[in-house]
Structures are given as structure tokens and as C-alpha cells.
Design a protein around this motif. Structure first.
Motif, PDB file in Angstrom:
ATOM      1  N   ILE A 193      -3.942  -8.413   2.116  1.00  0.00           N
ATOM      2  CA  ILE A 193      -3.733  -8.596   3.574  1.00  0.00           C
ATOM      3  C   ILE A 193      -4.166 -10.102   4.101  1.00  0.00           C
ATOM      4  CG2 ILE A 193      -3.937  -7.894   5.862  1.00  0.00           C
ATOM      5  CD1 ILE A 193      -4.256  -4.836   4.749  1.00  0.00           C
ATOM      6  N   SER A 244       3.284  -3.641  16.564  1.00  0.00           N
ATOM      7  CA  SER A 244       2.104  -2.856  16.809  1.00  0.00           C
ATOM      8  C   SER A 244       1.043  -3.273  15.507  1.00  0.00           C
ATOM      9  CB  SER A 244       2.107  -1.491  16.752  1.00  0.00           C
ATOM     10  OG  SER A 244       0.886  -0.835  16.399  1.00  0.00           O
ATOM     11  N   TYR A 301       0.682  -1.341  -0.006  1.00  0.00           N
ATOM     12  CA  TYR A 301      -0.054  -0.037  -0.106  1.00  0.00           C
ATOM     13  C   TYR A 301       0.862   1.210   0.035  1.00  0.00           C
ATOM     14  CZ  TYR A 301       1.032   1.506   4.656  1.00  0.00           C
ATOM     15  OH  TYR A 301       1.752   1.957   5.835  1.00  0.00           O
ATOM     16  N   TYR A 342      -5.552   4.817   3.781  1.00  0.00           N
ATOM     17  CA  TYR A 342      -4.708   4.900   2.551  1.00  0.00           C
ATOM     18  C   TYR A 342      -5.619   3.890   1.502  1.00  0.00           C
ATOM     19  CZ  TYR A 342      -0.937   6.041   5.668  1.00  0.00           C
ATOM     20  OH  TYR A 342      -0.139   6.525   6.587  1.00  0.00           O
ATOM     21  N   LEU A 363      -3.014   7.985  14.792  1.00  0.00           N
ATOM     22  CA  LEU A 363      -2.424   6.986  13.846  1.00  0.00           C
ATOM     23  C   LEU A 363      -3.458   6.569  12.715  1.00  0.00           C
ATOM     24  CD1 LEU A 363       0.203   5.391  13.166  1.00  0.00           C
ATOM     25  CD2 LEU A 363      -1.409   3.385  13.900  1.00  0.00           C
ATOM     26  N   PRO A 364      -3.198   7.125  11.615  1.00  0.00           N
ATOM     27  CA  PRO A 364      -3.963   6.687  10.384  1.00  0.00           C
ATOM     28  C   PRO A 364      -4.141   5.139  10.295  1.00  0.00           C
ATOM     29  CG  PRO A 364      -2.112   7.641   9.532  1.00  0.00           C
ATOM     30  CD  PRO A 364      -1.979   7.810  11.020  1.00  0.00           C
ATOM     31  N   VAL A 365      -5.069   4.529   9.855  1.00  0.00           N
ATOM     32  CA  VAL A 365      -5.240   3.071   9.697  1.00  0.00           C
ATOM     33  C   VAL A 365      -5.069   2.878   8.025  1.00  0.00           C
ATOM     34  CG1 VAL A 365      -6.398   2.353  12.121  1.00  0.00           C
ATOM     35  CG2 VAL A 365      -7.804   2.971   9.873  1.00  0.00           C
ATOM     36  N   ILE A 366      -4.916   1.691   7.915  1.00  0.00           N
ATOM     37  CA  ILE A 366      -4.829   1.236   6.406  1.00  0.00           C
ATOM     38  C   ILE A 366      -5.896   1.824   5.686  1.00  0.00           C
ATOM     39  CG2 ILE A 366      -5.660  -1.167   6.516  1.00  0.00           C
ATOM     40  CD1 ILE A 366      -2.995  -1.622   4.618  1.00  0.00           C
ATOM     41  N   ASP A 367      -7.244   1.785   6.018  1.00  0.00           N
ATOM     42  CA  ASP A 367      -8.255   2.281   5.462  1.00  0.00           C
ATOM     43  C   ASP A 367      -8.035   3.850   4.879  1.00  0.00           C
ATOM     44  OD1 ASP A 367      -9.493  -0.351   5.245  1.00  0.00           O
ATOM     45  OD2 ASP A 367     -10.001   0.235   7.563  1.00  0.00           O
ATOM     46  N   TRP A 406       3.113  -3.246   7.891  1.00  0.00           N
ATOM     47  CA  TRP A 406       2.121  -4.061   8.809  1.00  0.00           C
ATOM     48  C   TRP A 406       2.534  -5.378   8.921  1.00  0.00           C
ATOM     49  CZ3 TRP A 406       0.143  -8.113   6.463  1.00  0.00           C
ATOM     50  CH2 TRP A 406       0.000  -7.932   5.080  1.00  0.00           C
ATOM     51  N   GLN A 422      -1.757  -1.866  15.374  1.00  0.00           N
ATOM     52  CA  GLN A 422      -2.703  -0.569  15.464  1.00  0.00           C
ATOM     53  C   GLN A 422      -2.956  -0.154  14.008  1.00  0.00           C
ATOM     54  OE1 GLN A 422      -1.865   2.707  17.669  1.00  0.00           O
ATOM     55  NE2 GLN A 422      -3.800   3.625  17.230  1.00  0.00           N
ATOM     56  N   PHE A 423      -1.998  -0.265  13.080  1.00  0.00           N
ATOM     57  CA  PHE A 423      -2.351   0.230  11.687  1.00  0.00           C
ATOM     58  C   PHE A 423      -3.511  -0.479  10.798  1.00  0.00           C
ATOM     59  CE2 PHE A 423      -1.158   0.148   7.179  1.00  0.00           C
ATOM     60  CZ  PHE A 423      -1.172   1.687   7.063  1.00  0.00           C
ATOM     61  N   LEU A 424      -3.696  -1.670  11.350  1.00  0.00           N
ATOM     62  CA  LEU A 424      -4.786  -2.618  10.644  1.00  0.00           C
ATOM     63  C   LEU A 424      -5.941  -2.509  11.396  1.00  0.00           C
ATOM     64  CD1 LEU A 424      -2.656  -6.077   9.822  1.00  0.00           C
ATOM     65  CD2 LEU A 424      -3.038  -3.704   8.374  1.00  0.00           C
ATOM     66  N   GLU A 425      -5.970  -2.187  12.629  1.00  0.00           N
ATOM     67  CA  GLU A 425      -7.315  -2.045  13.559  1.00  0.00           C
ATOM     68  C   GLU A 425      -6.976  -1.133  14.618  1.00  0.00           C
ATOM     69  OE1 GLU A 425     -10.252  -2.009  15.709  1.00  0.00           O
ATOM     70  OE2 GLU A 425      -8.547  -3.096  16.580  1.00  0.00           O
ATOM     71  N   GLY A 426      -7.796   0.013  14.752  1.00  0.00           N
ATOM     72  CA  GLY A 426      -7.442   0.946  15.856  1.00  0.00           C
ATOM     73  C   GLY A 426      -8.244   1.149  17.066  1.00  0.00           C
ATOM     74  N   TYR A 454       3.969   2.831   7.725  1.00  0.00           N
ATOM     75  CA  TYR A 454       4.034   1.711   8.699  1.00  0.00           C
ATOM     76  C   TYR A 454       3.895   0.360   7.778  1.00  0.00           C
ATOM     77  CZ  TYR A 454       3.502  -1.491  12.626  1.00  0.00           C
ATOM     78  OH  TYR A 454       3.873  -2.468  13.837  1.00  0.00           O
ATOM     79  N   ARG A 456      -7.943  -9.299   9.707  1.00  0.00           N
ATOM     80  CA  ARG A 456      -6.808  -8.791   9.412  1.00  0.00           C
ATOM     81  C   ARG A 456      -5.674  -8.852  10.510  1.00  0.00           C
ATOM     82  NH1 ARG A 456      -8.673  -2.586   7.621  1.00  0.00           N
ATOM     83  NH2 ARG A 456      -9.536  -3.190   5.567  1.00  0.00           N
ATOM     84  N   ILE A 493      -4.147 -12.500  10.723  1.00  0.00           N
ATOM     85  CA  ILE A 493      -3.102 -12.461   9.712  1.00  0.00           C
ATOM     86  C   ILE A 493      -1.697 -12.340  10.104  1.00  0.00           C
ATOM     87  CG2 ILE A 493      -2.011 -11.562   7.543  1.00  0.00           C
ATOM     88  CD1 ILE A 493      -4.265 -13.479   6.864  1.00  0.00           C
ATOM     89  N   VAL A 494      -1.571 -11.303  11.230  1.00  0.00           N
ATOM     90  CA  VAL A 494      -0.556 -11.022  11.526  1.00  0.00           C
ATOM     91  C   VAL A 494      -0.152 -11.355  13.036  1.00  0.00           C
ATOM     92  CG1 VAL A 494       0.087  -8.767  10.330  1.00  0.00           C
ATOM     93  CG2 VAL A 494      -1.279  -8.767  12.346  1.00  0.00           C
ATOM     94  N   GLU A 496      -7.048  -0.506   1.161  1.00  0.00           N
ATOM     95  CA  GLU A 496      -6.506  -1.765   1.414  1.00  0.00           C
ATOM     96  C   GLU A 496      -5.951  -2.345   0.094  1.00  0.00           C
ATOM     97  OE1 GLU A 496      -9.619  -4.395   3.303  1.00  0.00           O
ATOM     98  OE2 GLU A 496      -8.335  -6.142   3.321  1.00  0.00           O
TER      99      GLU A 496
END
Lengths: 515, 246
Positions: free
Chosen positions: A128, B43, A38, A99, A93-97, A236, B45-49, A234, B120, B123-124, A101
């Protein structure tokens, strides 16, 4: 005077055709790995538009950059107090959404599908989770979509424009847009460096490139919040942040960065600038009305004997000083005053500069010509170009003042809202055109040309130089960087091909996730 | 039967702590030095906050308070006993610790739930992540059980467990007092050793590298290949080392 050198890029936005070749070149070299699908270290945005990640310029949402309170500047969303208090959960913190998926398509389904009544389709799947997804967003999702309610009208740079101005911008027959390629700004006062709790991010002294040490990064993820340009990403998968490295392995070997080398429109110029590091703090904490000037004041004249002496005392190599003297960046930014930093109000002192586009400004005369606009067929909306693209020089700067693309918008992007700054640049660009029209076609009265050049504060010879570097420059004139000195860049001794598909050049192992 | 009991006691209360400490110290150093790239808090958090907030914050607050609580009771038992001399202060300490333990439990449950239900995050998530989270869950539940059923743990920890732990570190293990504790308490001790043992093999390593120096370091960091001033001095070319930045 603490003279240091910085590698700095200029983007000539009038020349950008929005082809995304730079983005793809960068992706193929650096971000074709799991966890960074991403990430677009180089991306190209349509302006007006919301960009990538969505509305990145809106710091009320993302809390990036520095803010000035009581004379001192502090990180808006990170820093020692906020960063450490929020280390367990970063609220900004921005999350992937934000940006998108990352996805691919199940192409094999097209080939391996059994014979059916219907055509097989390649369904999109998430990169992902591997599960089918509905694609809602992509890295350039708002490409060419100026005027659309979801994208262009949500551009954060429109906030200071009156509703009438905004409406005027988006009338279909007057609509305009331009492209904004973005990479890491390799700032002089980088918010990402300041926000990193583990100290993994640093600025290279020799050339000013900002890098993240992959061995020291601990995924505290404050840099993602702190960078107002959202150019620290970041990963992931590995749990490490990554960012544009200005292709330093290429630079050290004397090659241009991939984005620049692949640029079809040749919009990019890369050169060395010398700056005074003692002024960083003052420039970063200047009043908002002075941020542009104080940043440009930091850049030093590479021909000044005092500067040269101070540079030598600081260990700047002669080859770097020579490159600084031939630097296209220095010419565009300081000598000619044509290029401005992107969003200087974030106070990170970004070291990439943009020549604001003249075309959307030139291409209209606004309300003056209503009589001609009335000639338009109201239903078919067919019109001849005579009234729309007026290239006469009757009224020298009228097109700038009555631009269908409000100067305020450009000023919000490149000058912290100061329209005068943008106007000066646009006048110069226009004067160069008028001058060249006179040289090549000769249908303009000499007094008019004189007046244009005078009004833009340009000599004919300088206008000629600007024209040459803008339109004719060969690669060697656009890319003036001395290759690294062997004694400085031990990385040069390593074969970079060994590390393709891994994370960097300091160590050679697969970037596998930790235990 | 007594022999078996003694053997088990000796293994879990004497051998295990030494194994755990040895593996922890050597393993962590080895991992840090040989593979810094895999030293990360990982972390997600980037995939789910949002869900993370209700897991990570209470978990970390709880575990930090309880970790330092146990540590202080181990390091300065007399201080804890002096504090507990007054019943009101004892109750304040116990209730506070209990609340933090509940927060820790809630946080852990949320974290586990999030790891299992969010595709998500699944997966990690590695097997070790599950192992650690379950082990911690057992340990916390066990601790809460002990705190509730065997009252005023802060006092008897200081007087019974601290001497035992000191004896371990003094290389003269003395299990006489601990051996007679109820099996629930002993299992809490054993689980603690297991957690210490697993630190170098799990994401728990990130607690060894808290960004403390961020508090006093200057905000900006510039790294030079060479010290630009030093390199010009006659005596340095042979002694100057390249900065460790990569």
C-alpha cells in the motif's frame, strides 16, 4: 412454484490436503491487481483456527448476515435504516489490518547490494505505502497451526464447547485439524445484495451467480459488513467492492472455475440444482433448529415431472434441466444427504455445500483406551499407531461418539449446532468405508457390513455409487454445467483476453482510481 | 478603477456562475455516462477507520445541514423570512446553523489532518482531494466569519442573495444589490461557484448519486439476461432490450 437454476459447488473436505492451489489459481486470474492484493476470493483455512479475515465467523464483531427478531429477519449490521444512517462512517467495517497488510519483498536488494560482510536481505515492504513493514499477518497465517493459543483456541466455533472438550481437542498428542476452502457462497438470500444502497450487487437469474456491477458501485461499503462470510471485499485503490464471480466467463464457455479446475485433491464438484424461489423467504426465516432442513427442502427433484414442467415454463433451458439431473451436487446434497451448508445460521441460504471430514473423527478412540495410552513413553511421547488409529469395527459408531474432534464443533460449522445432522453424515461416510473394506479386503463379517449400512440408512449399491463419485470420478462427472446459451450470454462474443488486468468484461479500460 | 471594479463584479457574479453551472451540469452528465466506473465516493475507511469517524461524520452532518439551509433560503426566501419574524426563532435558526458550521469546520480539519498524517491515506489522496478540502476549508471559515460579523445571515440572505440567485437562473442577472456587499461575502459567493465548478472533476460527484432508491427498492435484486416471460411472447423479439446490468 418458481423454479430457478443455481450453480452450486460441493467440497469433499476429507479430500482437501490444504495445498492452496485453488487460492493461487484464483489470484493469478482475478486479483493480481493494485488494490486487491489482499483479496483472496478463494482461500483455504485451517480449522480450528481464526480464518481470514481474523475471526470472520464471530458476528458479534463483524455484524454480518441476517438475524431473526419477532419472526422476521433483518440484516444484522446493515439494511435500509442502519445502512443509510451509518453511510458516512460504517461502525462495523473491517479494516485492512483485520485481513492483512499486503506486502512484497525488495528482492532487487539481494542482487544489487554492494559487497559487505553480511548477507543482504530482502526486506518486506507494504504494497500500500511502499514503506518497510513488519509482517504481522497473512492470508493463511494460521496454516496448520491447530492447537495454538493465538489461532485455534480463538476459533468462534468453539464457544459452545465445554472447557474440558476444548482442552481435549488441543492436547498435542490428540490434536487434529482439517482444511476449509472458502469462496463466495452465491447465496439464495444474499446479505450483500440486500445491503447495497446503490443496488450494484445482483444475482444472475440464469445461474444464480452473485455479481457486483463495477459501474454502479459507489463505495458505500455495506456489502463488506453484511456478508457474514466476508467474501465481498473493498478495493482500496479503485473505491469499488469486488468479489468471487465463480469464474462466470469460464463457466459460460463450458470451462470449470479456476479454483475447481486446479484442485489437486479433486475435492470439488460443480453442478446445477433447481430450487423453488417462492420458498426463499420462508427458508431464510425458519427457526434456528430448522434452517438446514428448510434450506435443503428448497432444492427440487430434477426428475419430478411437475418440477420439469415448472422449470420449462420459467424458461430454464433443457440443457440446464439435463445438467440438474446429472448434477453431482444434487447427489451429494439431496440424494445421499452427505453435504451440508457452511454456517446456515447466518440465514443467507449459502449455495455451496461441504461434506464434513470424517478423518479427524475416525482417528481416535478417546478415553476408552486409557490402558493403551499408558503404554506411551511419558518422556519421548512415542507410541504405536495401534491404539490411536483404531480401524476395527468392533463398536460400529463408537469412534463418532467419542471422537477427539467433538461433533459439536462440526455442528457449529455445518449444521447450526445440530450434532445429529453431522452424525448422520459421518455415519454414512463410515458405512461406505466399511462397505469398501469388505469389498476390497473382505476381513469384516457380512453381518457387520449389513449392520453398518443399515445403521447409516444406505443400500450397498448407493454406497458403491458414493464411493465411485468420491474416489474415482472423472472430470466430466465432477463438473456438470451446460455452457451458456449464446442468446443469453452476449459476453461470450467478446474476447476476454482484451480485459486481462482490467476489472471485468463489461467495459475495457484500466481500473484507474476516480478523480 | 470603477471600470475594473465593474468588470470584476460582472465576471465573478455573472460570468462565473454561468460557467460553473454549465460545466457542472454538462460535466457531471458526461462523466456519469462516459465513465461510470469512476463515479464513487472513494471511501478510505477500509484503510483507516477511527480517525475518519471524527472527520467524516461531523463534516457530512454539517455540510448537509448547511447545504439544505442555503438551498431552502434560495428556494423559499419568504418562508425563511416568515420564520425569522420572531426573534427567538431567528436566534434558534442562527445558533443551530452556527453549531453545524463549527461541526463542519472540525470535521474538515480532522479530515485534512488524517489525509496528511496517515501514510496509507496519503497514498489514496489525489491533488484534487487536497484542492477540494482546502477550498471547502476556506469556504467554511469564510462562512463562519460572515455569520459572526454580519449578523442574521438567514434573513439578509433571503432578502438580498436569493433575488440575485433567482435572477441568475432567470437569465436576467441583476447584481445591483450584491455588488455593494462586503468583499468577504462576495468571496464566499465566488468560492461557492468554484466548488460547483469542480464537482464533475472531483470525488464530490458522489453527492449526485445518493442511494435514495434504496429506501423503497426490495432488498433482493435478481437480473436476467432476458425477461424470461416476455421472451416467449410473439411480439417481443424485436422490441425486447437486454437489461442494463453491465
Amino acid at each position: 412454484m418458481d423454479v430457478r437454476s443455481q450453480i452450486s459447488m460441493v467440497f469433499h473436505l476429507d479430500k482437501c490436503i490444504g495445498c492452496h492451489t485453488c487460492s493461487v489459481a484464483c489470484k493469478n486470474i482475478w486479483t493480481d491487481r493494485k488494490g486487491v492484493e489482499y483479496q483472496w476470493w478463494n482461500n483455504v483455512e485451517t480449522k480450528p483456527g481464526t480464518g481470514y479475515p481474523t475471526k470472520w465467523e464471530d458476528q458479534d464483531i463483524y455484524k454480518g448476515g441476517w438475524e431473526k427478531n419477532n419472526g422476521t429477519i433483518n440484516l444484522k449490521g446493515a439494511g435500509k435504516k442502519k445502512g443509510l444512517l451509518n453511510i458516512f462512517h460504517n461502525p462495523h467495517l473491517p479494516v485492512i489490518d483485520d485481513y492483512y497488510e499486503p506486502f512484497t519483498y525488495k528482492y532487487l536488494d539481494l542482487i544489487e547490494s554492494p559487497e559487505m560482510d553480511d548477507q543482504p536481505t530482502a526486506r518486506p515492504v507494504s504494497l500500500i505505502t511502499g514503506k518497510p513493514i513488519d509482517i504481522k499477518m497473512g492470508p493463511n497465517w494460521d496454516d496448520d497451526l491447530s492447537g495454538t493459543p493465538d489461532f485455534a483456541r480463538k476459533d468462534p466455533n468453539l464457544q459452545d464447547l465445554s472447557p474440558a472438550e476444548q482442552e481435549a481437542m488441543f492436547q498435542l498428542e490428540r490434536m487434529a485439524f482439517f482444511y476449509l476452502p472458502r469462496i463466495c457462497n452465491h447465496c439464495l438470500n444474499p446479505a450483500c445484495v440486500a445491503s447495497c444502497p446503490s443496488g450494484a450487487i445482483y444475482k444472475r437469474g440464469e445461474d444464480g451467480i452473485v455479481l457486483i456491477n463495477q459501474q454502479v458501485c459507489r463505495a458505500w461499503r455495506m456489502c463488506v459488513t453484511a456478508c457474514p462470510y466476508k467474501k465481498s471485499y473493498y478495493n482500496w485503490h479503485t473505491g469499488k467492492s469486488e468479489k468471487c464471480i465463480l469464474c462466470y466467463p469460464r463457466l459460460e464457455a463450458g470451462h470449470a472455475p479456476a479454483c475447481m479446475h486446479s484442485c489437486v485433491g479433486r475435492i470439488r464438484y460443480l453442478g446445477v440444482v433447481l430450487y423453488d424461489a417462492d420458498q426463499i423467504e420462508n427458508a431464510a426465516s425458519a427457526d434456528e433448529s430448522k434452517v438446514v432442513d428448510s434450506q435443503l427442502d428448497m432444492l427440487l427433484d430434477p426428475f419430478d415431472p411437475k418440477v420439469i414442467q415448472a422449470a420449462k415454463e420459467n424458461g430454464v433451458p433443457d440443457s440446464t434441466i439435463k445438467a440438474a439431473q446429472q448434477s453431482p451436487t444434487y447427489k451429494f446434497v439431496k440424494e445421499w444427504g452427505l453435504a451440508l451448508p457452511l454456517h446456515p445460521e447466518f440465514r443467507t441460504l449459502p449455495m455451496l455445500f461441504y461434506v464434513p471430514p470424517l478423518l479427524p473423527v475416525m482417528a481416535s478412540l478417546g478415553k476408552q483406551n486409557t490402558s493403551q495410552a499408558e503404554k506411551m513413553d511419558p518422556i519421548a511421547k512415542v507410541w504405536n499407531d495401534d491404539w490411536l488409529y483404531d480401524t476395527s469395527t468392533e463398536d460400529l459408531w463408537g469412534t463418532i461418539d467419542q471422537a477427539r474432534f467433538p461433533l459439536k464443533y462440526m455442528a457449529n460449522l455445518f449444521a447450526a449446532g445440530d450434532e445429529e445432522k453431522v452424525k448422520i453424515v459421518l455415519k454414512k461416510l463410515m458405512a461406505v468405508r466399511i462397505h469398501r473394506r469388505n469389498v476390497t479386503v473382505g476381513d469384516i463379517a457380512p453381518e457387520k457390513v449389513e449392520a453398518a449400512l443399515k445403521g447409516a440408512d444406505l443400500e450397498a449399491e448407493v454406497a458403491e455409487e458414493i464411493y465411485k463419485l468420491t474416489s474415482l470420478a472423472k472430470f466430466d462427472q465432477r463438473f456438470v454445467i451446460p455452457p451458456a446459451h449464446r442468446e443469453q450470454a452476449l459476453e461470450m462474443l467478446e474476447f476476454t483476453g482484451d480485459t486481462k488486468g482490467s476489472t471485468g468484461f463489461g467495459f475495457k479500460e484500466k481500473p484507474e482510481r476516480g478523480l | 478603477m470603477d471600470n475594473l471594479f465593474n468588470a470584476l463584479n460582472n465576471f465573478f457574479l455573472i460570468a462565473l456562475p454561468y460557467i460553473a453551472l454549465f460545466v457542472f451540469v454538462i460535466g457531471s452528465i458526461w462523466r456519469y455516462r462516459s465513465n461510470g466506473f469512476k463515479f464513487s465516493s472513494l471511501s478510505s475507511q477500509f484503510l483507516e477507520g477511527r480517525q475518519l469517524f471524527w472527520g467524516s461524520v461531523p463534516f457530512h452532518m454539517g455540510i448537509l445541514f448547511l447545504f439544505f439551509g442555503h438551498l431552502i433560503a434560495f428556494l423559499i426566501p419568504s418562508g425563511v423570512l416568515a420564520w425569522n419574524a420572531h426573534p427567538a426563532r431567528l436566534i434558534v435558526l442562527e445558533v443551530t446553523a452556527f453549531i453545524f458550521a463549527i461541526a463542519l469546520l472540525i470535521g474538515l480539519v480532522n479530515l485534512l489532518y488524517r489525509r496528511i498524517t496517515n501514510p496509507r491515506i496519503a497514498i489514496v489522496t489525489s491533488k484534487m482531494d487536497y484542492a477540494i478540502i482546502v477550498l471547502l476549508l476556506v469556504q467554511v471559515f469564510n462562512g463562519i466569519w460572515v455569520a459572526y460579523n454580519f449578523r442574521w445571515g438567514s434573513s439578509w440572505f433571503s432578502s438580498v442573495l436569493s433575488p440575485y440567485l433567482w435572477s441568475i437562473f432567470a437569465l436576467q442577472p441583476d447584481t445591483s444589490a450584491v455588488a455593494s456587499l462586503p468583499w468577504v461575502v462576495k468571496s464566499h459567493i465566488v468560492a461557492a461557484y468554484l466548488i460547483v465548478l469542480l464537482i464533475p472533476f472531483s470525488r464530490l460527484v458522489h453527492f449526485l448519486v445518493p442511494p435514495i432508491d434504496y429506501i423503497w427498492r426490495p432488498y433482493q435484486r435478481v437480473i436476467w439476461y432476458w425477461n424470461k416471460k416476455e421472451i416467449r411472447k410473439a411480439h417481443t423479439p424485436w422490441s425486447l432490450k437486454r437489461p442494463k446490468n453491465n
